[in-house]
Motif scaffolding. Structure first.
Motif, PDB file in Angstrom:
ATOM      1  N   ILE A 157     -38.034  66.807  19.740  1.00  0.00           N
ATOM      2  CA  ILE A 157     -38.079  65.369  19.427  1.00  0.00           C
ATOM      3  C   ILE A 157     -37.581  64.514  20.587  1.00  0.00           C
ATOM      4  O   ILE A 157     -37.591  63.286  20.505  1.00  0.00           O
ATOM      5  CB  ILE A 157     -37.244  65.056  18.177  1.00  0.00           C
ATOM      6  CG1 ILE A 157     -35.757  65.367  18.430  1.00  0.00           C
ATOM      7  CG2 ILE A 157     -37.781  65.815  16.963  1.00  0.00           C
ATOM      8  CD1 ILE A 157     -34.850  64.921  17.296  1.00  0.00           C
ATOM      9  N   LEU A 181     -39.732  59.412  14.727  1.00  0.00           N
ATOM     10  CA  LEU A 181     -39.727  60.800  14.272  1.00  0.00           C
ATOM     11  C   LEU A 181     -40.398  60.960  12.910  1.00  0.00           C
ATOM     12  O   LEU A 181     -40.185  61.956  12.209  1.00  0.00           O
ATOM     13  CB  LEU A 181     -38.284  61.328  14.200  1.00  0.00           C
ATOM     14  CG  LEU A 181     -37.438  61.170  15.467  1.00  0.00           C
ATOM     15  CD1 LEU A 181     -36.071  61.806  15.279  1.00  0.00           C
ATOM     16  CD2 LEU A 181     -38.152  61.758  16.676  1.00  0.00           C
ATOM     17  N   ASP A 205     -42.122  64.173  12.083  1.00  0.00           N
ATOM     18  CA  ASP A 205     -41.278  65.374  12.073  1.00  0.00           C
ATOM     19  C   ASP A 205     -40.348  65.434  10.864  1.00  0.00           C
ATOM     20  O   ASP A 205     -39.748  66.475  10.594  1.00  0.00           O
ATOM     21  CB  ASP A 205     -40.411  65.407  13.340  1.00  0.00           C
ATOM     22  CG  ASP A 205     -41.237  65.260  14.602  1.00  0.00           C
ATOM     23  OD1 ASP A 205     -41.839  66.251  15.021  1.00  0.00           O
ATOM     24  OD2 ASP A 205     -41.272  64.139  15.160  1.00  0.00           O
TER      25      ASP A 205
END
Length: 350
Positions: free
Chosen positions: A4, A208, A211
């Motif tokens: 990330i 993010l 994710d």
């Protein structure tokens, strides 16, 4: 889970919050280095305190004491007075101990490594990691409340805090960046503070989003879980606020150890369920109808406020007098300021 780092750093390059102690990512890329003193001071002040509350205190401290050497030679009472209102006063005492240790043991230069930093007074695991990463680009893993929240949601982990701290540290270590470590540490904390917030996280604009396992499961608003806290007890006490015939105020410096240690304040009783009277001087004390109420980390406090104008020959057994033109209520801890607010108007008319 994919790395990330790139997504988070790209987001931070655009959305980094401006702070008095922060070197912005564009400036850092251009070679501007953070001041370790400013970073250390901010991290100590930010412990259990919001950025909004810390900004002005940080500016004040760096104006009065621009370097760690200046702070190390400062008068204890001046530092405690400048800290008044920020709370958690042990931090101010440790601040002085740490500054003096850096001057005495490190020639006034901050050590760069986590191990050397954590050996200093008042610096724990989080603070050592934050300073080494932010000030020196060491790949240390920071774990504060913001990062815990990001990791809990990223992995959709319902393990309750505080038991989950080692688990969240493991997650955070997996993503700790070896490049731009300082920017990465600040990026993940900024993400938690501005996007991945405790309530109503702004998932739609999160870098993010793809994710985040909690987002996929729809559980993001429920994480991190926390073990319920026990109710805080309530303690009681009496604050004695007295003025001399010439208008000076009777105050005392509290013992170095204990709550509000080393701070200037009104003489008080012990704080417990049934405080016994411990007047600093005999006289016809007047009890005010209103109480000073304050909440500390582990308990609520209710202070009854007693006031008195002293006779010319009064000889207090505790405390010392501060002339009215030298007395600044803002130099007192918040709970003492609350007691003063209740008493001041009446005392000035007696």
């Amino acid at each position: 889970m994919r790395d990330i780092t790139t997504a988070l750093l790209d987001w931070y390059d655009v959305h980094a919050r401006e702070m008095p102690w922060r070197v912005m990512p564009s400036d850092r890329k251009a070679g501007v280095l953070p001041d370790p003193y400013a970073v250390w001071l901010s991290e100590v002040m930010l412990q259990q305190t919001t950025v909004a509350a810390v900004r002005d205190y940080h500016r004040k401290f760096t104006q009065i004491w621009p370097t760690v050497n200046d702070l190390a030679t400062a008068n204890d009472a001046d530092v405690m007075a400048a800290w008044a209102g920020l709370g958690y006063y042990a931090r101010a005492r440790n601040l002085l101990k740490c500054a003096r240790a850096i001057v005495a043991d490190h020639d006034g230069t901050f050590p760069q490594s986590y191990d050397a930093l954590i050996a200093l007074p008042g610096i724990g695991p989080y603070t050592a990691a934050a300073i080494s990463a932010i000030a020196f680009d060491e790949p240390s893993t920071v774990l504060d409340g913001n990062v815990e929240r990001v990791m809990a949601r990223l992995y959709n982990d319902a393990t309750p805090l505080p038991a989950a701290k080692p688990v969240f540290m493991d997650y955070a270590q997996r993503h700790t960046s070896q490049k731009r470590a300082g920017d990465y540490a600040q990026a993940v904390m900024d993400l938690g503070a501005t996007i991945c917030t405790p309530k109503s996280p702004a998932c739609g604009i999160c870098p993010l989003l793809e994710d985040c396992k909690a987002r996929t499961a729809g559980t993001q608003a429920t994480l991190p879980k926390k073990t319920p806290k026990k109710p805080k007890p309530t303690r009681h006490g009496i604050a004695y606020i007295a003025r001399s015939a010439d208008g000076a105020w009777l105050l005392e410096t509290r013992p170095d150890k204990g709550l509000l240690g080393g701070m200037l304040g009104w003489p008080t009783t012990e704080w417990n369920d049934d405080p016994a009277g411990l007047e600093p001087v005999s006289g016809d004390w007047i009890e005010l109808p209103d109480h000073a109420r304050h909440t500390f980390t582990h308990f609520h406090l209710i202070l009854r406020v007693h006031i008195l104008v002293l006779a010319h020959d009064a000889n207090p057994s505790r405390g010392h007098f501060i002339p009215d033109d030298k007395f600044a209520p803002s130099s007192l801890p918040t709970v003492m300021q609350k007691a003063y607010t209740l008493a001041a108007a009446t005392l000035r008319t007696l």
